[in-house]
Design an enzyme around this catalytic site. Structure first.
Site, PDB file in Angstrom:
ATOM      1  N   CYS A   1      34.846  36.961  39.698  1.00  0.00           N
ATOM      2  CA  CYS A   1      36.032  36.894  38.842  1.00  0.00           C
ATOM      3  C   CYS A   1      36.442  38.256  38.278  1.00  0.00           C
ATOM      4  O   CYS A   1      37.617  38.613  38.288  1.00  0.00           O
ATOM      5  CB  CYS A   1      35.793  35.912  37.698  1.00  0.00           C
ATOM      6  SG  CYS A   1      34.162  36.046  36.971  1.00  0.00           S
TER       7      CYS A   1
ATOM      8  N   ARG B   1      34.865  18.128  40.859  1.00  0.00           N
ATOM      9  CA  ARG B   1      34.811  17.571  39.503  1.00  0.00           C
ATOM     10  C   ARG B   1      34.253  18.580  38.482  1.00  0.00           C
ATOM     11  O   ARG B   1      34.387  18.384  37.286  1.00  0.00           O
ATOM     12  CB  ARG B   1      33.916  16.331  39.505  1.00  0.00           C
ATOM     13  CG  ARG B   1      34.448  15.217  38.639  1.00  0.00           C
ATOM     14  CD  ARG B   1      33.410  14.153  38.439  1.00  0.00           C
ATOM     15  NE  ARG B   1      32.822  13.694  39.660  1.00  0.00           N
ATOM     16  CZ  ARG B   1      33.024  12.488  40.179  1.00  0.00           C
ATOM     17  NH1 ARG B   1      33.826  11.643  39.575  1.00  0.00           N
ATOM     18  NH2 ARG B   1      32.415  12.123  41.286  1.00  0.00           N
TER      19      ARG B   1
ATOM     20  N   HIS C   1      38.543  36.859  31.004  1.00  0.00           N
ATOM     21  CA  HIS C   1      37.778  38.096  31.085  1.00  0.00           C
ATOM     22  C   HIS C   1      38.721  39.271  30.788  1.00  0.00           C
ATOM     23  O   HIS C   1      39.835  39.330  31.303  1.00  0.00           O
ATOM     24  CB  HIS C   1      37.218  38.298  32.497  1.00  0.00           C
ATOM     25  CG  HIS C   1      36.002  37.477  32.810  1.00  0.00           C
ATOM     26  ND1 HIS C   1      35.498  36.528  31.958  1.00  0.00           N
ATOM     27  CD2 HIS C   1      35.183  37.477  33.896  1.00  0.00           C
ATOM     28  CE1 HIS C   1      34.412  35.972  32.504  1.00  0.00           C
ATOM     29  NE2 HIS C   1      34.200  36.531  33.682  1.00  0.00           N
TER      30      HIS C   1
ATOM     31  N   ARG D   1      29.070  40.018  27.829  1.00  0.00           N
ATOM     32  CA  ARG D   1      29.569  38.672  27.497  1.00  0.00           C
ATOM     33  C   ARG D   1      30.034  38.666  26.050  1.00  0.00           C
ATOM     34  O   ARG D   1      29.315  39.135  25.168  1.00  0.00           O
ATOM     35  CB  ARG D   1      28.419  37.655  27.661  1.00  0.00           C
ATOM     36  CG  ARG D   1      28.846  36.215  27.516  1.00  0.00           C
ATOM     37  CD  ARG D   1      29.544  35.665  28.712  1.00  0.00           C
ATOM     38  NE  ARG D   1      28.674  35.581  29.876  1.00  0.00           N
ATOM     39  CZ  ARG D   1      29.126  35.553  31.128  1.00  0.00           C
ATOM     40  NH1 ARG D   1      30.424  35.574  31.373  1.00  0.00           N
ATOM     41  NH2 ARG D   1      28.286  35.487  32.146  1.00  0.00           N
TER      42      ARG D   1
ATOM     43  N   THR E   1      27.965  14.900  45.648  1.00  0.00           N
ATOM     44  CA  THR E   1      26.520  15.042  45.850  1.00  0.00           C
ATOM     45  C   THR E   1      25.753  13.907  45.184  1.00  0.00           C
ATOM     46  O   THR E   1      24.570  13.744  45.441  1.00  0.00           O
ATOM     47  CB  THR E   1      26.023  16.384  45.274  1.00  0.00           C
ATOM     48  OG1 THR E   1      26.427  16.460  43.900  1.00  0.00           O
ATOM     49  CG2 THR E   1      26.579  17.566  46.039  1.00  0.00           C
TER      50      THR E   1
HETATM   51  N1  HSE Z   1      29.747  36.156  37.205  1.00  0.00           N
HETATM   52  C1  HSE Z   1      30.887  35.916  36.372  1.00  0.00           C
HETATM   53  C2  HSE Z   1      30.507  35.826  34.936  1.00  0.00           C
HETATM   54  C3  HSE Z   1      31.594  34.672  36.730  1.00  0.00           C
HETATM   55  O1  HSE Z   1      29.317  35.625  34.659  1.00  0.00           O
HETATM   56  O2  HSE Z   1      31.357  35.930  34.088  1.00  0.00           O
HETATM   57  C4  HSE Z   1      32.074  34.411  38.070  1.00  0.00           C
HETATM   58  O3  HSE Z   1      32.424  35.376  38.941  1.00  0.00           O
END
Ligand code: HSE
Length: 370
Positions: free
Chosen positions: A136, A11, A275, A268, A38
């Site tokens: 990822c 989910r 990405h 980020r 869970t």
């Molecule tokens: N660690 C990756 C990120 C995401 O923070 O973008 C998943 O692998």
């Protein structure tokens, strides 16, 4: 008898993408799936899966052990709690996991079958039972450039990443949109007025970014109209753990010896779920660009080589264009002015699809032999 599959964490964000892909590909046909929870055991299972039954407690080790395969997107804490207890009681089924907890342990395989089906098949023959989705960024980079590594052309890679909010989590994605809304509320009207002095618009935004009014509970800093050059925790050598994973996971996925050096800066940015990565690839020799393009094109069914033109780049090589698709875009491909053995490229992939759910979905079918 149909194989018995337990699904946990279906989910959440990655789990929901996995469920949708399984429905799209009709993966539920011919499987007996029990949905675990869970927190909501006893409640009805997912309505979109026919015969889903009621939810079973995801901490019920005996119930899990009655299945041939456990697929989990529940996260690393769940894995660390439940996986050792299941194995300790002698459960010999396949554990397929999107979390990183078991990625680097000796008797697991990181799954990315378009590039390491040989490694996966060997592991199956050897009786390995833990099949774990990769980081990822690493998976998306490998899908883009594996063709070059496979031919033995690559000396080393640096990857400068532009990672989406989705990689940080669902709450972080929402926080990015909240920050955007706050910025819009503070400065949107002035920005839309053609005569408004742009530096006033900018200072309204910059003041908000530095004020206590901007919501930064998740990221700890503004992401909208800014960026954060730090992902995951610090390593002792000055890398972040996300940067460390580049070399560690890439080499484990491909089972390379000696290791291929990989390093870079992980950043980020305010993309939602794609990405991107700017790559510098040091080649062992001056391989002609046409051969490089052919190797990339031929490497798998998802890689899409985008011509190095402004028009194609804007249309096909952005997070906005690739979001929600299985395509791995790679473009801006050229030899660098540094020399004929230096290649640069830019690649974009959906962090939730090939970056998380898709390798796990495909691993389930592979361990089931279908
Ligand atoms: N660690 C990756 C990120 C995401 O923070 O973008 C998943 O692998």
């Amino acid at each position: 008898m149909n194989k018995q599959v337990a699904m946990v964490g279906w989910r959440g964000m990655v789990g929901s993408v996995l469920m949708q892909r399984m429905l799209d590909e009709k993966d539920f046909e011919g499987l007996d799936v029990t949905f675990f929870s869970t927190s909501q055991a006893g409640q009805p299972g997912p309505a979109m899966v026919s015969g889903a039954g009621t939810l079973v407690d995801a901490f019920d080790i005996d119930a899990l052990a009655a299945h041939d395969v456990v697929v989990t997107c529940q996260g690393g804490d769940y894995t660390k709690d439940v996986h050792p207890r299941l194995r300790a009681m002698g459960w010999d089924g396949y554990w397929i996991d999107a979390a990183s907890a078991l990625r680097m342990v000796d008797n697991s395989v990181i799954v990315l079958d378009p590039v390491n089906r040989d490694v996966m098949d060997r592991a199956l023959d050897e009786g390995i039972k833990d099949f774990i989705g990769g980081n990822c960024t690493v998976s998306l980079m490998l899908l883009a450039v594996h063709g070059l590594i496979q031919r033995g052309w690559v000396d080393w890679i640096t990857s400068m990443t532009y990672q989406s909010a989705s990689g940080a989590g669902a709450a972080q994605m929402k926080e990015l949109v909240i920050q955007m809304a706050q910025i819009g509320a503070a400065a949107g009207e002035a920005a839309a007025e053609s005569g408004a002095p742009v530096l006033e618009v900018e200072s309204t935004v910059s003041d908000l970014l530095r004020s206590a009014d901007l919501q930064i509970d998740q990221f700890g800093a503004p992401l909208a109209a800014s960026l954060i050059p730090w992902i995951d925790r610090a390593m002792e050598n000055g890398q972040t753990r996300e940067e460390w994973k580049g070399q560690a996971e890439l080499n484990k996925i491909l089972n390379l010896n000696p290791e291929l050096p990989v390093d870079g800066q992980c950043v980020r940015v305010g993309a939602m779920r794609c990405h991107s990565q700017g790559l510098t690839i040091k080649l062992k020799q001056d391989v002609p660009l046409a051969d490089i393009e052919a190797a990339i094109r031929e490497s798998n069914d998802w890689v899409r080589l985008v011509p190095n033109t402004k028009e194609a780049t804007l249309q096909e090589l952005t997070p906005a264009a690739i979001s929600g698709r299985l395509d791995i875009g790679i473009g801006r491909l050229r030899k660098m002015t540094l020399g004929g053995d230096y290649l640069t490229a830019f690649t974009v992939g959906d962090q939730l699809l090939w970056g998380a759910a898709e390798p796990v979905r495909r691993a389930l079918n592979i361990v089931l032999g279908r």
